[in-house]
Write a protein that holds these residues in place. Structure first.
Motif, mmCIF file in Angstrom:
data_model
loop_
_atom_site.group_PDB
_atom_site.id
_atom_site.type_symbol
_atom_site.label_atom_id
_atom_site.label_comp_id
_atom_site.label_asym_id
_atom_site.label_seq_id
_atom_site.Cartn_x
_atom_site.Cartn_y
_atom_site.Cartn_z
ATOM 1 N N PHE A 185 89.719 4.221 47.314
ATOM 2 C CA PHE A 185 88.301 3.873 47.377
ATOM 3 C C PHE A 185 87.853 3.649 48.818
ATOM 4 O O PHE A 185 86.791 4.135 49.242
ATOM 5 C CB PHE A 185 88.050 2.626 46.529
ATOM 6 N N ASP A 186 88.646 2.929 49.592
ATOM 7 C CA ASP A 186 88.282 2.664 50.979
ATOM 8 C C ASP A 186 88.306 3.934 51.823
ATOM 9 O O ASP A 186 87.431 4.149 52.667
ATOM 10 C CB ASP A 186 89.222 1.616 51.577
ATOM 11 N N ARG A 187 89.299 4.772 51.600
ATOM 12 C CA ARG A 187 89.355 6.028 52.355
ATOM 13 C C ARG A 187 88.179 6.931 51.998
ATOM 14 O O ARG A 187 87.601 7.591 52.876
ATOM 15 C CB ARG A 187 90.678 6.746 52.082
ATOM 16 N N ASP A 188 87.803 6.965 50.738
ATOM 17 C CA ASP A 188 86.758 7.893 50.304
ATOM 18 C C ASP A 188 85.346 7.363 50.538
ATOM 19 O O ASP A 188 84.372 8.097 50.337
ATOM 20 C CB ASP A 188 86.943 8.230 48.818
ATOM 21 N N THR A 189 85.222 6.096 50.945
ATOM 22 C CA THR A 189 83.919 5.568 51.353
ATOM 23 C C THR A 189 83.869 5.324 52.858
ATOM 24 O O THR A 189 82.915 4.712 53.358
ATOM 25 C CB THR A 189 83.593 4.249 50.612
ATOM 26 N N TRP A 240 85.289 11.575 42.904
ATOM 27 C CA TRP A 240 84.342 10.631 42.305
ATOM 28 C C TRP A 240 83.159 11.364 41.679
ATOM 29 O O TRP A 240 82.042 10.853 41.658
ATOM 30 C CB TRP A 240 83.863 9.639 43.367
ATOM 31 N N THR A 241 83.432 12.561 41.144
ATOM 32 C CA THR A 241 82.375 13.375 40.565
ATOM 33 C C THR A 241 82.472 13.433 39.045
ATOM 34 O O THR A 241 83.527 13.200 38.454
ATOM 35 C CB THR A 241 82.413 14.819 41.112
ATOM 36 N N ILE A 242 81.337 13.755 38.426
ATOM 37 C CA ILE A 242 81.230 14.006 36.988
ATOM 38 C C ILE A 242 80.481 15.320 36.830
ATOM 39 O O ILE A 242 79.322 15.432 37.252
ATOM 40 C CB ILE A 242 80.481 12.875 36.264
ATOM 41 N N LEU A 243 81.140 16.311 36.266
ATOM 42 C CA LEU A 243 80.543 17.648 36.106
ATOM 43 C C LEU A 243 80.020 18.176 37.443
ATOM 44 O O LEU A 243 78.966 18.814 37.509
ATOM 45 C CB LEU A 243 79.419 17.619 35.074
ATOM 46 N N GLY A 244 80.749 17.894 38.512
ATOM 47 C CA GLY A 244 80.384 18.394 39.830
ATOM 48 C C GLY A 244 79.419 17.523 40.596
ATOM 49 O O GLY A 244 79.242 17.715 41.806
ATOM 50 N N ALA A 245 78.753 16.575 39.939
ATOM 51 C CA ALA A 245 77.806 15.685 40.606
ATOM 52 C C ALA A 245 78.515 14.401 41.027
ATOM 53 O O ALA A 245 79.310 13.842 40.266
ATOM 54 C CB ALA A 245 76.634 15.365 39.679
ATOM 55 N N VAL A 246 78.223 13.923 42.221
ATOM 56 C CA VAL A 246 78.847 12.709 42.724
ATOM 57 C C VAL A 246 78.298 11.503 41.958
ATOM 58 O O VAL A 246 77.083 11.373 41.765
ATOM 59 C CB VAL A 246 78.594 12.543 44.230
ATOM 60 N N ASN A 247 79.197 10.628 41.506
ATOM 61 C CA ASN A 247 78.808 9.443 40.744
ATOM 62 C C ASN A 247 77.861 8.548 41.551
ATOM 63 O O ASN A 247 78.063 8.307 42.736
ATOM 64 C CB ASN A 247 80.057 8.665 40.356
ATOM 65 N N GLY A 248 76.836 8.013 40.864
ATOM 66 C CA GLY A 248 75.838 7.193 41.544
ATOM 67 C C GLY A 248 76.378 5.892 42.083
ATOM 68 O O GLY A 248 75.938 5.403 43.133
ATOM 69 N N GLY A 249 77.339 5.263 41.391
ATOM 70 C CA GLY A 249 77.928 4.029 41.889
ATOM 71 C C GLY A 249 78.752 4.254 43.146
ATOM 72 O O GLY A 249 78.748 3.418 44.063
ATOM 73 N N TYR A 250 79.467 5.371 43.194
ATOM 74 C CA TYR A 250 80.229 5.722 44.401
ATOM 75 C C TYR A 250 79.279 5.938 45.578
ATOM 76 O O TYR A 250 79.526 5.454 46.687
ATOM 77 C CB TYR A 250 81.059 6.974 44.123
#
Length: 286
Positions: free
Chosen positions: A11-15, A43-53
């Motif tokens: 999580f820290d690396r990807d943010t 951190w994607t769902i169906l190719g879209a990046v998750n809003g919380g991420y």
């Protein structure tokens, strides 16, 4: 495998954010601090990046640019769909006080012709959660949920609903609000579950911004499968969470005109309400 720690986790690396040198192509107005970031496909769902991420990415940038460390309230408007890949975050200080500071931030990606496209814009107020008083007067109560080991993990979810995000979080759904898994949705607008990060990283104020938008949408239990795009989301962080898994409840009381609200409460292992959120989302078309 060793448990991840705050500052040393996926999580820290990807943010992670990388400050740009002022004046070197930052593209912002005077007083703007610009950061480069790589939005991870994980951190994607169906190719879209998750809003919380996305909220956590901008939350980290705001925390770096403002003089106070912790998000107290953050309101996001989701303008266009973000995809994994490079992005730019620009932050502006709006006001700085002794107890609180306010800033605004936007995340941009690039169209095929090289022009920038704004994905999300937020306005946030930051403070110091460690300086809060212990005075609590509330009628809110933590949710009654089965023990974590009696809840449903990712292996219970139909394969076509498993996303990249699924592998990044440890989510255990309360069977009473997950009847959609067996094809028998109850029709109630409610989802409950235990939440943690898959690598064991402890929760903190920043990961709470992920948690407010990490559970399956309430529409699944209402018998409405499909993508539920967020229009606007406001999160309030109330406390730094105690160690251990979080209990998350999501409820919808009103679905009308093609839109619905989702109200979120997050409770820690000491039965403290550590975060709240409300979002407006688009109803799936079925």
């Amino acid at each position: 495998m060793a448990q991840a720690t705050i500052g040393n986790s996926e999580f820290d690396r990807d943010t992670a954010i990388r400050p740009r040198v002022p004046g070197e192509g930052d593209g912002g107005a005077p007083g703007t601090t610009a950061y480069d970031v790589d939005l991870s496909e994980g951190w994607t769902i169906l190719g879209a990046v998750n809003g919380g991420y996305l909220l956590a990415v901008l939350g980290r940038a705001l925390g770096a640019a403002l003089p106070h460390p912790d998000p107290f309230t953050i309101t996001a408007h989701y303008l266009t769909t973000a995809r994994s890949g490079p992005a730019v975050v620009r932050v502006q200080q709006v006001r700085t006080g002794r107890r609180l500071s306010t800033g605004q931030a936007s995340l941009f990606q690039f169209a095929e012709d090289g022009t920038e496209v704004e994905r999300i814009r937020v306005l946030a107020t930051y403070g110091d959660l460690g300086a809060l008083t212990d005075d609590v007067r509330t009628t809110a109560k933590p949710p009654a949920m089965p023990p974590l080991e009696h809840c449903l993990g990712a292996d219970s979810v139909p394969p076509h609903l498993v996303s990249e995000l699924t592998g990044r979080i440890d989510l255990r759904l309360d069977p009473a609000t997950a009847n959609w898994i067996k094809g028998e949705p109850s029709g109630r607008g409610e989802t409950r579950g235990w939440f943690g990060l898959a690598d064991g990283r402890p929760a903190d104020a920043l990961s709470l911004l992920l948690a407010v938008d990490a559970l399956p949408p309430t529409t699944f239990e209402m018998g409405l499968p499909g993508w539920v795009p967020t229009v606007e989301l406001t999160a309030h962080v109330r406390r730094r969470p105690a160690p251990g898994p979080l209990r998350v409840t999501v409820t919808t009381r009103n679905l009308a005109g093609g839109f619905l609200e989702e109200d979120v409460e997050i409770w820690d292992t000491e039965d403290r309400l550590v975060a709240q959120a409300r979002q407006l989302a688009v109803t799936p078309r079925g």
